[in-house]
Each structure stands twice: as structure tokens, then as C-alpha cells.
Scaffold this active site. Structure first.
Site, mmCIF file in Angstrom:
data_model
loop_
_atom_site.group_PDB
_atom_site.id
_atom_site.type_symbol
_atom_site.label_atom_id
_atom_site.label_comp_id
_atom_site.label_asym_id
_atom_site.label_seq_id
_atom_site.Cartn_x
_atom_site.Cartn_y
_atom_site.Cartn_z
ATOM 1 N N SER A 62 0.837 -1.199 0.000
ATOM 2 C CA SER A 62 0.000 0.000 0.000
ATOM 3 C C SER A 62 0.880 1.260 0.000
ATOM 4 O O SER A 62 1.702 1.436 -0.900
ATOM 5 C CB SER A 62 -0.965 -0.056 1.186
ATOM 6 O OG SER A 62 -1.994 0.887 1.049
ATOM 7 N N ASP A 66 -9.473 -5.093 -4.815
ATOM 8 C CA ASP A 66 -8.601 -4.156 -4.109
ATOM 9 C C ASP A 66 -9.018 -2.704 -4.345
ATOM 10 O O ASP A 66 -9.387 -2.318 -5.457
ATOM 11 C CB ASP A 66 -7.164 -4.345 -4.612
ATOM 12 C CG ASP A 66 -6.107 -3.945 -3.607
ATOM 13 O OD1 ASP A 66 -6.346 -2.992 -2.832
ATOM 14 O OD2 ASP A 66 -5.048 -4.576 -3.596
ATOM 15 N N HIS A 116 -7.574 -5.786 -0.278
ATOM 16 C CA HIS A 116 -6.311 -5.087 -0.032
ATOM 17 C C HIS A 116 -5.330 -5.889 0.824
ATOM 18 O O HIS A 116 -4.196 -5.458 0.995
ATOM 19 C CB HIS A 116 -6.629 -3.749 0.634
ATOM 20 C CG HIS A 116 -5.535 -2.735 0.545
ATOM 21 N ND1 HIS A 116 -4.901 -2.393 -0.631
ATOM 22 C CD2 HIS A 116 -4.940 -1.962 1.503
ATOM 23 C CE1 HIS A 116 -3.988 -1.471 -0.406
ATOM 24 N NE2 HIS A 116 -3.983 -1.193 0.882
#
Length: 297
Positions: A107, A245, A272
Site C-alpha cells: 500500500s 482491491d 487489499h
């Protein structure tokens, strides 16, 4: 498979007068150096998902980025820039004597990993970009597409609260909760390491760099775009993304096309955090990539 493990070593690193705390699992020269998401999250959720790589002959290192977890939490908002975090990452790598590493960024940690790879390419063996992007303006357009699935009335309601600054209104928060369960973690009960990180979130770095939530980008990274520079990343790269995601497969595909030596894996029925949502699919992919490139090196 992931499990919570006690670190073999806990390190205190001085970064420009501040304490940064790092954690190490396992031993050896094959180091998986983890950069977690946020910004502003402790590393618990990513550390606990990857410390098990020590069972496969890797040394795993993660750290609480400045402003998070057990590290110092200064109040100076000028510290919250990606460039400063790149230098912090390099300070930790050097202080722990890690040498060349398999750099794993998840991320926001993936954005950091990309800038680190462009700044210190000589320090990498491989690059692992998990659930991340290289083009923030494109991501913003993808987030608008995900929000639109809530329906025009709900999107209009969200836009009203964003314009008014009433982001704590219950109806706005309810919409964000739905998006989080669709696109951040699709498990009914979020794992304990995830919950620990979320409960200790420092919103100072997050608000300064990203914005008020996962689906509204207003911070100093909103125009960040490294796609034009990815051709300079020469090391083998693994890109992973969840089917659902928030940092979408379309974003991942853009990175794959821009990188000279990249492979991409999309995990079905995950968003995610595939390492928690679909561990039976995630770990074989990661271990295969690391094994192939450990042998090649």
C-alpha cells in the site's frame, strides 16, 4: 501461513534525533525488508503476516515508521513527506547492516518502496509491490469508480459531506465502512494484527500525506506519479493485487507495463490484504518468487 511470532531482535535506530524501532525475525543474508502501509500505521499487520518467512530461510525485518507504533511521535508535520521516509528507510537498512534486500512494500509502503528503488537501486535484490500503485491521479479515478457502485444518491451524499467538511457524520461514515469491507479487507472479522494497527493509527502523517480516509486523497501525495520512471527499476519485481482491491488491478497493470522485469498476480476473492484474506493462494506465490530469485542470485 501467517502466525504471530515474537521478534528475535528489537532494534532502536536514531533517525535525525528521533527513535525508530525495528523488528527482526530469523537470520541470514537473504533479507525481506518490509515497508508497511498507512501512512501512520504501526507495522504490526504487515510484520505478523510476513515474519513466517523466517521458517523458509529468510531474515524478515520491519519497522515502525517515525510517528507510529513504538517509534517516536513528533508533532512536526513537515516531517511527513515521502522523501524523508525514503531516507529513514535507508538509515534503518544501514544501521541493521542488511546489505542488499528483497524490498517488500504494501500500500503506502509500496509508494515508499518505489521511491526508495529509484533513489537507492544498488541496495535491492528484488522489489515486491503489494496492493499498491505508481500513479496517484489514476488511482483517484479508480476510487471514484468504486464509490460509484454505491449508487448516485450515496455518492452525492458523500460529496456533500466532503464539501461541508462533515466527514464524521454517521451516514458518511457508514458509506466508508461499506467501502472498507468491500475493498480493504473482506473478512467478517479482521485479524488481530490488523485491528492492533488500526487502533493505534496516527492520523497526523495520514492526513498530511494522504487524506481523511481511504477513498479521498487530499494530502501532499495526491499528485505523486512515478510511472514515467519505472523503466529505471532493473531488478525483478513481483506485483500482487486483490481482485476487489481499493488499489485496483488496473493500477497494478499499469505498473507491470511500465517495469522492465515484472510479473503480476491477481488474487481472486481478495481485496487489499490477500495475505489474510486468501493466505492459501498468497504465500505460494510469494515464496516461489523469492526462491527463484534467491537461487538466481
Amino acid at each position: 501461513m501467517w502466525r504471530e511470532m515474537k521478534p528475535d531482535e528489537r532494534h532502536e535506530v536514531q533517525v535525525d534525533g528521533h527513535r525508530v524501532i525495528a523488528y527482526s525475525f530469523g537470520t541470514g543474508d537473504e533479507v525481506v525488508f518490509c515497508l508497511n502501509g498507512g501512512p501512520g500505521l504501526p507495522c504490526d499487520y504487515l510484520r505478523e503476516a510476513h515474519s513466517c518467512l523466517a521458517d523458509h530461510g529468510f531474515r524478515v525485518v520491519a519497522f515502525d515508521q517515525l510517528g507510529t507504533g513504538a517509534s517516536d511521535r513528533p508533532q512536526d508535520s513537515s516531517l511527513w513527506t515521502i522523501g524523508r521516509y525514503v531516507e529513514e528507510t535507508e538509515t534503518v537498512r544501514k544501521a541493521l547492516g542488511l546489505g542488499r534486500v528483497h524490498l517488500l512494500g504494501h500500500s503506502w509502503g509500496g509508494w515508499l518502496a518505489i521511491d526508495y528503488a529509484l533513489t537507492y537501486p544498488q541496495n535491492l535484490k528484488t522489489l515486491i509491490l503489494e496492493n499498491t500503485v505508481a500513479d496517484m491521479p489514476h488511482l483517484v479515478s479508480e476510487l471514484e469508480r468504486l464509490r460509484s457502485a454505491l449508487g448516485s444518491e450515496t455518492v452525492g451524499m458523500m460529496q456533500k459531506h466532503e464539501a461541508q467538511g462533515t466527514l464524521d457524520h454517521p451516514e458518511y461514515m457508514a458509506a466508508i465502512t461499506i467501502l472498507n469491507y468491500r475493498h480493504v479487507c473482506r473478512l467478517a472479522d479482521w485479524p488481530a494484527p490488523v485491528q492492533r494497527s488500526l487502533d493505534d493509527w496516527n492520523m497526523g502523517p495520514y492526513g498530511t500525506m494522504q487524506g481523511p480516509n481511504e477513498f479521498l486523497y487530499t494530502g501532499n501525495l495526491k499528485d505523486w506519479n512515478r510511472l514515467p520512471y519505472l523503466a529505471k527499476v532493473a531488478v525483478p519485481t513481483l506485483i500482487t493485487v486483490g481482485e476487489h482491491d481499493e488499489l485496483t488491478p488496473a493500477c497494478a497493470m499499469r505498473m507491470k507495463l511500465a517495469l522492465p522485469d515484472a510479473e503480476l498476480k491477481v488474487f481472486a476473492n481478495a481485496s487489499h490484504m490477500p495475505f489474510y484474506e486468501q493466505p492459501q493462494s498468497y504465500y505460494p506465490v510469494l515464496l516461489d518468487f523469492l526462491a527463484r530469485h534467491r537461487l538466481a542470485l
